[in-house]
Scaffold this motif. Structure first.
Motif, PDB file in Angstrom:
ATOM      1  N   MET A 192       3.364  -1.392   2.027  1.00 35.83           N
ATOM      2  CA  MET A 192       2.208  -2.266   2.169  1.00 35.83           C
ATOM      3  C   MET A 192       0.941  -1.427   2.173  1.00 35.83           C
ATOM      4  O   MET A 192       0.863  -0.397   2.851  1.00 35.83           O
ATOM      5  CB  MET A 192       2.308  -3.072   3.467  1.00 35.83           C
ATOM      6  N   GLY A 193      -0.034  -1.863   1.397  1.00 31.44           N
ATOM      7  CA  GLY A 193      -1.266  -1.103   1.286  1.00 31.44           C
ATOM      8  C   GLY A 193      -2.494  -1.973   1.459  1.00 31.44           C
ATOM      9  O   GLY A 193      -2.440  -3.198   1.319  1.00 31.44           O
ATOM     10  N   TRP A 194      -3.580  -1.310   1.783  1.00 33.76           N
ATOM     11  CA  TRP A 194      -4.907  -1.938   1.800  1.00 33.76           C
ATOM     12  C   TRP A 194      -5.782  -1.189   0.789  1.00 33.76           C
ATOM     13  O   TRP A 194      -5.804   0.044   0.770  1.00 33.76           O
ATOM     14  CB  TRP A 194      -5.542  -1.855   3.179  1.00 33.76           C
ATOM     15  N   PHE A 195      -6.463  -1.963  -0.018  1.00 32.37           N
ATOM     16  CA  PHE A 195      -7.423  -1.438  -0.971  1.00 32.37           C
ATOM     17  C   PHE A 195      -8.750  -2.149  -0.724  1.00 32.37           C
ATOM     18  O   PHE A 195      -8.800  -3.200  -0.084  1.00 32.37           O
ATOM     19  CB  PHE A 195      -6.950  -1.684  -2.406  1.00 32.37           C
ATOM     20  N   ARG A 196      -9.817  -1.608  -1.270  1.00 34.78           N
ATOM     21  CA  ARG A 196     -11.108  -2.273  -1.152  1.00 34.78           C
ATOM     22  C   ARG A 196     -11.904  -2.084  -2.434  1.00 34.78           C
ATOM     23  O   ARG A 196     -11.695  -1.123  -3.173  1.00 34.78           O
ATOM     24  CB  ARG A 196     -11.889  -1.747   0.053  1.00 34.78           C
ATOM     25  N   PHE A 244      -8.155   2.937  -2.953  1.00 35.79           N
ATOM     26  CA  PHE A 244      -7.131   2.985  -1.915  1.00 35.79           C
ATOM     27  C   PHE A 244      -7.777   3.220  -0.550  1.00 35.79           C
ATOM     28  O   PHE A 244      -8.704   4.012  -0.414  1.00 35.79           O
ATOM     29  CB  PHE A 244      -6.158   4.130  -2.229  1.00 35.79           C
ATOM     30  N   VAL A 245      -7.263   2.505   0.460  1.00 36.75           N
ATOM     31  CA  VAL A 245      -7.730   2.679   1.826  1.00 36.75           C
ATOM     32  C   VAL A 245      -6.613   3.235   2.710  1.00 36.75           C
ATOM     33  O   VAL A 245      -6.781   4.254   3.366  1.00 36.75           O
ATOM     34  CB  VAL A 245      -8.239   1.345   2.405  1.00 36.75           C
ATOM     35  N   ALA A 246      -5.488   2.539   2.727  1.00 34.34           N
ATOM     36  CA  ALA A 246      -4.389   2.952   3.601  1.00 34.34           C
ATOM     37  C   ALA A 246      -3.095   2.302   3.120  1.00 34.34           C
ATOM     38  O   ALA A 246      -3.124   1.287   2.430  1.00 34.34           O
ATOM     39  CB  ALA A 246      -4.655   2.547   5.049  1.00 34.34           C
ATOM     40  N   ALA A 247      -1.975   2.907   3.499  1.00 38.94           N
ATOM     41  CA  ALA A 247      -0.673   2.336   3.163  1.00 38.94           C
ATOM     42  C   ALA A 247       0.327   2.716   4.230  1.00 38.94           C
ATOM     43  O   ALA A 247       0.162   3.727   4.936  1.00 38.94           O
ATOM     44  CB  ALA A 247      -0.204   2.807   1.784  1.00 38.94           C
ATOM     45  N   ILE A 248       1.359   1.911   4.315  1.00 41.96           N
ATOM     46  CA  ILE A 248       2.430   2.170   5.276  1.00 41.96           C
ATOM     47  C   ILE A 248       3.743   1.936   4.562  1.00 41.96           C
ATOM     48  O   ILE A 248       3.915   0.975   3.828  1.00 41.96           O
ATOM     49  CB  ILE A 248       2.275   1.280   6.525  1.00 41.96           C
ATOM     50  N   VAL A 266       2.618   6.740   7.186  1.00 39.77           N
ATOM     51  CA  VAL A 266       1.326   6.110   6.923  1.00 39.77           C
ATOM     52  C   VAL A 266       0.461   7.068   6.108  1.00 39.77           C
ATOM     53  O   VAL A 266       0.617   8.284   6.181  1.00 39.77           O
ATOM     54  CB  VAL A 266       0.597   5.711   8.226  1.00 39.77           C
ATOM     55  N   TYR A 267      -0.441   6.501   5.342  1.00 44.93           N
ATOM     56  CA  TYR A 267      -1.289   7.260   4.439  1.00 44.93           C
ATOM     57  C   TYR A 267      -2.698   6.682   4.507  1.00 44.93           C
ATOM     58  O   TYR A 267      -2.862   5.469   4.590  1.00 44.93           O
ATOM     59  CB  TYR A 267      -0.764   7.156   3.005  1.00 44.93           C
ATOM     60  N   TYR A 268      -3.688   7.564   4.432  1.00 41.21           N
ATOM     61  CA  TYR A 268      -5.078   7.124   4.512  1.00 41.21           C
ATOM     62  C   TYR A 268      -5.933   7.840   3.475  1.00 41.21           C
ATOM     63  O   TYR A 268      -5.702   8.999   3.151  1.00 41.21           O
ATOM     64  CB  TYR A 268      -5.657   7.412   5.900  1.00 41.21           C
ATOM     65  N   ALA A 269      -6.946   7.135   3.021  1.00 39.14           N
ATOM     66  CA  ALA A 269      -7.991   7.784   2.243  1.00 39.14           C
ATOM     67  C   ALA A 269      -8.777   8.693   3.184  1.00 39.14           C
ATOM     68  O   ALA A 269      -8.948   8.395   4.369  1.00 39.14           O
ATOM     69  CB  ALA A 269      -8.916   6.745   1.624  1.00 39.14           C
ATOM     70  N   ASP A 270      -9.262   9.793   2.648  1.00 38.36           N
ATOM     71  CA  ASP A 270     -10.025  10.735   3.474  1.00 38.36           C
ATOM     72  C   ASP A 270     -11.234  10.051   4.117  1.00 38.36           C
ATOM     73  O   ASP A 270     -11.617  10.393   5.240  1.00 38.36           O
ATOM     74  CB  ASP A 270     -10.483  11.918   2.628  1.00 38.36           C
TER      75      ASP A 270
END
Length: 123
Positions: A33-37, A46-50, A57-61
């Motif tokens: 599952m990811g969040w984009f904006r 890309f913003v974040a994903a799990i 978990v992964y995040y944009a800098d």
């Protein structure tokens, strides 16, 4: 999988918001599952994903240390807790789902998308 994002709004710089994404589908827990904006005039980013079952978990800098992604597979929900919001965080935020093995940060790899929720951060 069908996705419904909510929780956006208008907030002052330094404030917080929590976005929610409700998912339907019996295999929700197996999806990344990811969040984009997407801000006006800019590409979707890309913003974040799990990962499935929440193992990674992964995040944009640009949001690391300020945003937290989480999931509740029992409720078929994904959340994005956002703190210390900045005007540059203003965008439409989308939740998305991808099958395991998909490149995490590439929007083209995500199969399902929610309708987006507007986040506006005033200075």
């Amino acid at each position: 999988v069908q996705l419904q994002a909510s929780g956006g709004g208008l907030v002052q710089a330094g404030g917080s918001l929590r976005l929610s994404c409700a998912a339907s589908g019996r295999t929700f827990s197996s999806y990344i599952m990811g969040w984009f904006r997407q801000a006006p005039g800019k590409e979707r980013e890309f913003v974040a994903a799990i990962s499935w079952y929440g193992g990674s978990v992964y995040y944009a800098d640009s949001v690391k240390g300020r945003f937290t992604i989480s999931r509740d597979d029992a409720k078929n929900m994904v959340y994005l807790q956002m703190h210390s919001l900045k005007p540059e965080d203003t965008a439409v935020y989308y939740c998305a789902a991808a099958r395991p093995g998909t490149p995490i940060r590439a929007s083209r790899g995500y199969d399902y998308w929610g309708q987006g929720t507007q986040v506006t951060v005033s200075s």
